[in-house]
Design a protein around this motif. Structure first.
Motif, short mmCIF file in Angstrom:
data_model
loop_
_atom_site.label_atom_id
_atom_site.label_comp_id
_atom_site.label_asym_id
_atom_site.label_seq_id
_atom_site.Cartn_x
_atom_site.Cartn_y
_atom_site.Cartn_z
N ARG A 144 0.83 -1.20 0.00
CA ARG A 144 0.00 0.00 0.00
C ARG A 144 0.88 1.27 0.00
O ARG A 144 1.85 1.37 0.73
N THR A 193 3.38 7.85 7.46
CA THR A 193 2.58 6.67 7.80
C THR A 193 2.40 6.54 9.31
O THR A 193 1.47 5.92 9.76
N ASN A 225 -0.30 9.20 9.93
CA ASN A 225 -1.12 9.55 8.79
C ASN A 225 -2.61 9.37 9.07
O ASN A 225 -3.42 10.19 8.71
N PHE A 226 -2.92 8.27 9.74
CA PHE A 226 -4.32 7.89 9.81
C PHE A 226 -5.15 8.81 10.68
O PHE A 226 -6.36 8.77 10.66
N GLN A 227 -4.49 9.68 11.46
CA GLN A 227 -5.30 10.62 12.22
C GLN A 227 -5.03 12.06 11.80
O GLN A 227 -5.35 13.01 12.51
N THR A 256 -8.37 14.65 11.17
CA THR A 256 -9.04 15.00 12.42
C THR A 256 -8.15 15.89 13.28
O THR A 256 -8.60 16.89 13.84
N ASN A 257 -6.86 15.52 13.38
CA ASN A 257 -5.96 16.32 14.20
C ASN A 257 -5.76 17.71 13.64
O ASN A 257 -5.64 18.68 14.40
N LEU A 292 -7.97 19.39 12.01
CA LEU A 292 -9.17 20.15 12.37
C LEU A 292 -9.17 20.56 13.84
O LEU A 292 -9.57 21.68 14.19
N ILE A 293 -8.69 19.65 14.68
CA ILE A 293 -8.66 19.98 16.11
C ILE A 293 -7.67 21.11 16.39
O ILE A 293 -7.94 22.01 17.18
N ASN A 321 -4.74 1.23 19.82
CA ASN A 321 -5.43 2.47 19.52
C ASN A 321 -5.76 3.23 20.79
O ASN A 321 -5.59 4.45 20.87
N ARG A 360 -2.72 4.91 22.15
CA ARG A 360 -2.37 6.13 21.40
C ARG A 360 -3.30 7.30 21.73
O ARG A 360 -2.89 8.45 21.75
N MET A 361 -4.57 6.97 22.00
CA MET A 361 -5.51 8.04 22.30
C MET A 361 -5.32 8.61 23.70
O MET A 361 -5.53 9.79 23.95
#
Lengths: 336, 85
Positions: A32, A189, A192-194, A197-198, A200-201, A246, A249-250
């Motif tokens: 990918r 990577t 990347n996946f957040q 949203t980040n 915008l925050i 996850n 990480r949060m």
């Protein structure tokens, strides 16, 4: 000065030739976002990161201290490369090396698997360097994590190193420290996946007076929260591990993540030992950079994989059993 | 999640109607929050403290418990395709 680039690659090990293939889905996931037009080391690094995020350890295997009895070895070493699919993503050093070698060959990067001793890793040539890729060895840094675990906690890999000739002999230097021109997309990577949203925050924080109040819980409370969340659910192994990572990480900041270490202990279960993997949080763990102590469980511990998940699956079977009991009762009543 | 989206939409329409200058900041916030909520898995992508801020901002009682429900394993599995895994 790079070491060994002028030597033939076969002097480092054997080429891995196979007719078997992993499933199409698996190949798609590993390849990918591959930077196809970039240099070879970027491609190799991207493959390395993607592969590590797809694989988990075989429950019975640990890179160090592995059981080398004939029964165990034959059971685990005879696994074919085509046995990998989306559901079954477990790996040991040999199967990891074979998979990585397979993907390098697929992308025209010259490589071999070492054939010395029991542990297996991959050697490949790219951009004037000879690289050693080993994701299944615990690193002697303060994190004590192998790259399979690091990839899932979104930490940069430590196991992809170049062979460099120095006055003291040959040394391994991390690919990130070589000053190579790596493709820009590779580092992304890791978060990347957040991104969106980040972003915008951050906008929310910058443009408005949002976030003045600061919620500061102590670490122990956060651990309790995670455990509390897990207890309410029935987790199956791979998705469960992703869920746990996850949550970590949060709930924890990047600075806190630096104090996380990966650890394990053995628990006797009948005639054999079971390996329980643990995430350990220790504020002083940085000070022990050189001290390679496996039984260091100071600080707060959190079960990452092993007993915890097994208990959940037990609960799951109990639920199924209860449900089937109910059906039995209904059938009996109906027949009366 | 849909419940939250409806709540934000309702609040926005309320503030747009009044059109008071003091409410501009609030409206700006709500617009960004609306954009965040477009992503079904957004609560798995932000830090806990930010999520709590947002929920508190929307005036949700027991926002900590509400947050726990939003990040349950079932929700995670439903959103698993949104993640880079």
């Amino acid at each position: 000065m790079p070491y060994g680039y002028d030597k033939p690659i076969t002097s480092f090990g054997k080429k891995f030739i196979t007719t078997a293939h992993p499933s199409k889905n698996f190949i798609k996931r590993v390849e990918r976002n591959l930077p196809v037009n970039s240099n070879e080391s970027s491609i190799a690094l991207k493959l390395y990161n993607n592969l590590n995020s797809c694989l988990v350890y075989n429950e019975e295997f640990v890179a160090f201290n592995q059981d080398i009895s004939i029964g165990f070895m034959s059971k685990i070493y005879n696994k074919q490369i085509n046995e990998f699919n989306v559901q079954d993503n477990d790996a040991i050093c040999k199967s990891w090396a074979e998979l990585f070698s397979y993907f390098l060959t697929r992308n025209n990067i010259e490589n071999v698997i070492n054939d010395m001793a029991f542990h297996r890793y991959v050697i490949f040539k790219a951009d004037g360097y000879v690289f050693k890729a080993d994701a299944t060895e615990l690193k002697e840094s303060y994190t004590k994590m192998d790259d399979l675990t690091r990839a899932k906690l979104q930490l940069k890999p430590e196991g992809l190193t170049a062979l460099i000739q120095t006055e003291n002999g040959v040394e391994y230097v991390n690919i990130y420290d070589l000053g190579l021109h790596l493709d820009e997309n590779i580092d992304l990577t890791f978060d990347n996946f957040q991104n969106k949203t980040n972003m915008l925050i951050n906008k929310l924080k910058e443009e408005t007076n949002f976030g003045k109040k600061y919620y500061e819980d102590d670490i122990e409370e956060k651990f309790n929260l995670i455990n509390e969340l897990l207890q309410e659910e029935t987790l199956d192994s791979l998705a469960g591990i992703q869920y746990i990572n996850n949550l970590i990480r949060m709930f924890f900041s990047n600075d806190e993540l630096k104090h996380f270490t990966y650890n394990y202990y053995k628990e006797k279960e009948g005639n054999r030992y079971r390996i329980i993997e643990v995430i350990n949080y220790n504020e002083n763990s940085k000070a022990k950079e050189t001290d390679f102590d496996y039984d260091n469980f100071e600080g707060i511990n959190f079960i990452y994989r092993g007993k915890g998940l097994e208990e959940y699956s037990k609960r799951k079977t109990r639920k199924i059993k209860e449900a089937s009991d109910k059906i039995d009762e209904e059938v009996i009543e109906r027949n009366r | 999640m849909q419940e939250l989206r409806d709540l934000v939409a309702k609040e926005i329409s309320l503030y747009e109607k009044t059109g008071c200058q003091n409410d501009i900041y609030k409206l700006k916030k709500l617009k960004i929050i609306e954009e965040i909520f477009e992503d079904e898995g957004c609560f798995f992508k932000m830090k806990r403290e930010d999520a709590l801020h947002i929920l508190e901002e929307l005036g949700i009682n027991n926002y900590e418990d509400y947050y726990k429900k939003l990040i349950s394993y079932n929700k995670f599995q439903k959103n698993i395709e949104n993640f880079n895994i």
